[in-house]
Write a protein that holds these residues in place. Structure first.
Motif, PDB file in Angstrom:
ATOM      1  N   ILE A 163       0.840  -1.200   0.000  1.00 22.94           N
ATOM      2  CA  ILE A 163       0.000   0.000   0.000  1.00 22.94           C
ATOM      3  C   ILE A 163       0.875   1.251   0.000  1.00 22.94           C
ATOM      4  N   ALA A 164       1.935   1.230   0.798  1.00 20.70           N
ATOM      5  CA  ALA A 164       2.770   2.423   0.970  1.00 20.70           C
ATOM      6  C   ALA A 164       3.657   2.718  -0.234  1.00 20.70           C
ATOM      7  N   THR A 165       4.059   1.695  -0.964  1.00 21.70           N
ATOM      8  CA  THR A 165       5.093   1.914  -1.975  1.00 21.70           C
ATOM      9  C   THR A 165       4.678   1.667  -3.409  1.00 21.70           C
ATOM     10  N   GLU A 166       3.621   0.913  -3.646  1.00 22.49           N
ATOM     11  CA  GLU A 166       3.333   0.492  -5.022  1.00 22.49           C
ATOM     12  C   GLU A 166       2.041   1.043  -5.594  1.00 22.49           C
ATOM     13  N   LEU A 167       1.365   1.904  -4.862  1.00 22.58           N
ATOM     14  CA  LEU A 167       0.080   2.389  -5.348  1.00 22.58           C
ATOM     15  C   LEU A 167       0.113   3.863  -5.715  1.00 22.58           C
ATOM     16  N   GLY A 168       1.301   4.414  -5.898  1.00 23.63           N
ATOM     17  CA  GLY A 168       1.390   5.793  -6.318  1.00 23.63           C
ATOM     18  C   GLY A 168       0.996   6.777  -5.245  1.00 23.63           C
ATOM     19  N   MET A 169       1.091   6.378  -3.969  1.00 29.04           N
ATOM     20  CA  MET A 169       0.696   7.265  -2.893  1.00 29.04           C
ATOM     21  C   MET A 169       1.885   7.975  -2.275  1.00 29.04           C
ATOM     22  N   ASN A 170       3.064   7.649  -2.729  1.00 22.32           N
ATOM     23  CA  ASN A 170       4.216   8.325  -2.156  1.00 22.32           C
ATOM     24  C   ASN A 170       4.733   9.393  -3.107  1.00 22.32           C
ATOM     25  N   THR A 171       5.678  10.136  -2.650  1.00 24.29           N
ATOM     26  CA  THR A 171       6.209  11.250  -3.434  1.00 24.29           C
ATOM     27  C   THR A 171       7.600  10.941  -3.972  1.00 24.29           C
ATOM     28  N   GLY A 172       8.015   9.704  -3.867  1.00 21.42           N
ATOM     29  CA  GLY A 172       9.346   9.339  -4.281  1.00 21.42           C
ATOM     30  C   GLY A 172      10.346   9.368  -3.138  1.00 21.42           C
ATOM     31  N   ALA A 173       9.933   9.918  -1.993  1.00 19.79           N
ATOM     32  CA  ALA A 173      10.812   9.966  -0.831  1.00 19.79           C
ATOM     33  C   ALA A 173      10.849   8.602  -0.150  1.00 19.79           C
ATOM     34  N   LEU A 174      11.839   8.422   0.699  1.00 15.84           N
ATOM     35  CA  LEU A 174      12.006   7.160   1.404  1.00 15.84           C
ATOM     36  C   LEU A 174      10.881   6.967   2.416  1.00 15.84           C
ATOM     37  N   SER A 175      10.231   5.798   2.383  1.00 17.58           N
ATOM     38  CA  SER A 175       9.213   5.433   3.361  1.00 17.58           C
ATOM     39  C   SER A 175       9.861   4.602   4.465  1.00 17.58           C
ATOM     40  N   LEU A 176       9.453   4.865   5.701  1.00 16.52           N
ATOM     41  CA  LEU A 176      10.011   4.157   6.852  1.00 16.52           C
ATOM     42  C   LEU A 176       8.918   3.372   7.561  1.00 16.52           C
ATOM     43  N   LEU A 177       9.252   2.163   7.967  1.00 19.15           N
ATOM     44  CA  LEU A 177       8.367   1.372   8.811  1.00 19.15           C
ATOM     45  C   LEU A 177       9.115   0.988  10.074  1.00 19.15           C
ATOM     46  N   PHE A 178       8.596   1.411  11.230  1.00 17.06           N
ATOM     47  CA  PHE A 178       9.146   1.012  12.520  1.00 17.06           C
ATOM     48  C   PHE A 178       8.272  -0.111  13.065  1.00 17.06           C
ATOM     49  N   GLU A 179       8.868  -1.286  13.203  1.00 17.27           N
ATOM     50  CA  GLU A 179       8.124  -2.463  13.629  1.00 17.27           C
ATOM     51  C   GLU A 179       8.661  -2.992  14.952  1.00 17.27           C
ATOM     52  N   SER A 180       7.767  -3.159  15.926  1.00 11.32           N
ATOM     53  CA  SER A 180       8.152  -3.776  17.191  1.00 11.32           C
ATOM     54  C   SER A 180       7.848  -5.272  17.118  1.00 11.32           C
ATOM     55  N   LEU A 275      10.586   6.851  17.914  1.00 14.64           N
ATOM     56  CA  LEU A 275      11.366   7.071  16.698  1.00 14.64           C
ATOM     57  C   LEU A 275      10.466   7.536  15.551  1.00 14.64           C
ATOM     58  N   ALA A 276       9.289   6.940  15.448  1.00 11.78           N
ATOM     59  CA  ALA A 276       8.355   7.367  14.406  1.00 11.78           C
ATOM     60  C   ALA A 276       7.960   8.831  14.605  1.00 11.78           C
ATOM     61  N   GLU A 277       7.731   9.233  15.851  1.00 10.17           N
ATOM     62  CA  GLU A 277       7.388  10.631  16.137  1.00 10.17           C
ATOM     63  C   GLU A 277       8.500  11.563  15.665  1.00 10.17           C
ATOM     64  N   HIS A 278       9.735  11.161  15.908  1.00  8.30           N
ATOM     65  CA  HIS A 278      10.868  11.994  15.509  1.00  8.30           C
ATOM     66  C   HIS A 278      10.938  12.147  13.991  1.00  8.30           C
ATOM     67  N   PHE A 279      10.818  11.046  13.262  1.00  9.57           N
ATOM     68  CA  PHE A 279      10.998  11.109  11.815  1.00  9.57           C
ATOM     69  C   PHE A 279       9.783  11.692  11.108  1.00  9.57           C
TER      70      PHE A 279
END
Length: 294
Positions: A163-180, A275-279
């Motif tokens: 959903i985050a990377t392949e559906l044209g919803m991003n702007t080309g910038a790096l997407s981050l996922l923080f997983e616990s 960390l997500a809040e920071h980024f």
């Protein structure tokens, strides 16, 4: 739309539909993390009113919206949805319809594992018949979908990434996922970075904090008062601040940062959230996923 309200050129609506059990809730949560204003199970008759209410204001109060629409809608609303979307497009609203599909055998297994009831089972239908009827009722939506995703072989993490990377919803910038995660259940297989938080103070041993998670205020206050936790957080944040730009320079589109502790409930969740809040202060596409809390 009122005469005083004009949609912003960046106004975007994503409609998430699909079969029950195919991952619509996960898709909406992902969009919410990407700063979409999300509503699930919106009656189709209210779609235009929803867009008007959310975008009201001189610049559009919230130009990115997502709605979940499925078989819980009235059949006549589902049939009218193509016309409703065409009307919104004529008013300058950019829209995308995502339809999540899943094989019948996988859906039946998911319902068996979760013991949830199918929305149409109240009519006394066996599960297989309820799924067949649902496919028929949703045909008007699947026929006009901009993107059909088969989630049969995708886990939660993979669907969020898609959903985050392949559906044209991003702007080309790096997407981050923080997983616990919990080490006792294994390290996520697609982690790019793994940080071990088991060396930090553990609120599990406090009876008042044990039932809570790292997202709850008492646990956050507990960790904020621990110097070792603050130092650990600062050092991981500084490491990522220094090295994530190198991934962007290498044309990476997605990085997964996994943080583990013993139970995956307190330390790892707290650190992932902080960390997500920071980024999120400097990046648009920052997601969180707490494997043991889902």
């Amino acid at each position: 739309m009122s005469a005083t309200t004009t949609p912003n050129s960046a106004t975007r609506l994503v409609v998430v539909s699909g079969l029950s059990g195919s991952g619509k809730t996960i898709a909406l949560r992902t969009l919410e993390d990407l700063d979409y204003y999300c509503v699930d199970n919106l009656p189709g008759a209210l779609l235009a009113d929803f867009v008007d209410a959310v975008t009201a204001g001189p610049h559009g109060a919230h130009p990115r919206m997502a709605v979940g629409m499925d078989v819980r809608n009235r059949p006549e609303d589902l049939t009218r949805l193509p016309n409703s979307l065409a009307e919104l497009a004529s008013r300058g609203i950019e829209y995308q319809l995502i339809f999540l599909d899943t094989r019948d055998d996988v859906l039946i297994k998911r319902y068996s594992d979760t013991r949830r009831r199918h929305p149409l089972s109240a009519e006394g239908l066996p599960l297989a018949d309820a799924i067949a009827l649902e496919r028929k009722l949703l045909r008007p939506l699947s026929a006009i979908a901009d993107r059909v995703i088969d989630s049969s072989d995708l886990n939660v993490h993979q669907l969020r990434r898609l959903i985050a990377t392949e559906l044209g919803m991003n702007t080309g910038a790096l997407s981050l996922l923080f997983e616990s995660f919990a080490y006792k259940r294994g390290v996520p297989s697609d982690a790019d970075f793994v940080f071990d938080a088991r060396c930090l103070p553990n609120p599990h041993w406090d009876g008042k904090l044990r039932p809570l998670s790292g997202k709850d205020l008492p646990v956050r206050e507990y960790f904020a008062a621990q110097p070792d936790v603050t130092r650990y957080l600062d050092q991981v944040r500084d490491f990522l601040d220094n090295w994530l730009p190198r991934f962007e320079a290498d044309n990476r589109s997605y990085v997964t940062i996994c943080i583990g502790c013993t139970g995956g409930r307190h330390r790892s969740v707290y650190l992932s959230e902080r960390l997500a809040e920071h980024f999120r202060l400097t990046r648009e596409q920052v997601l969180t996923f707490h494997r043991e809390l889902e």
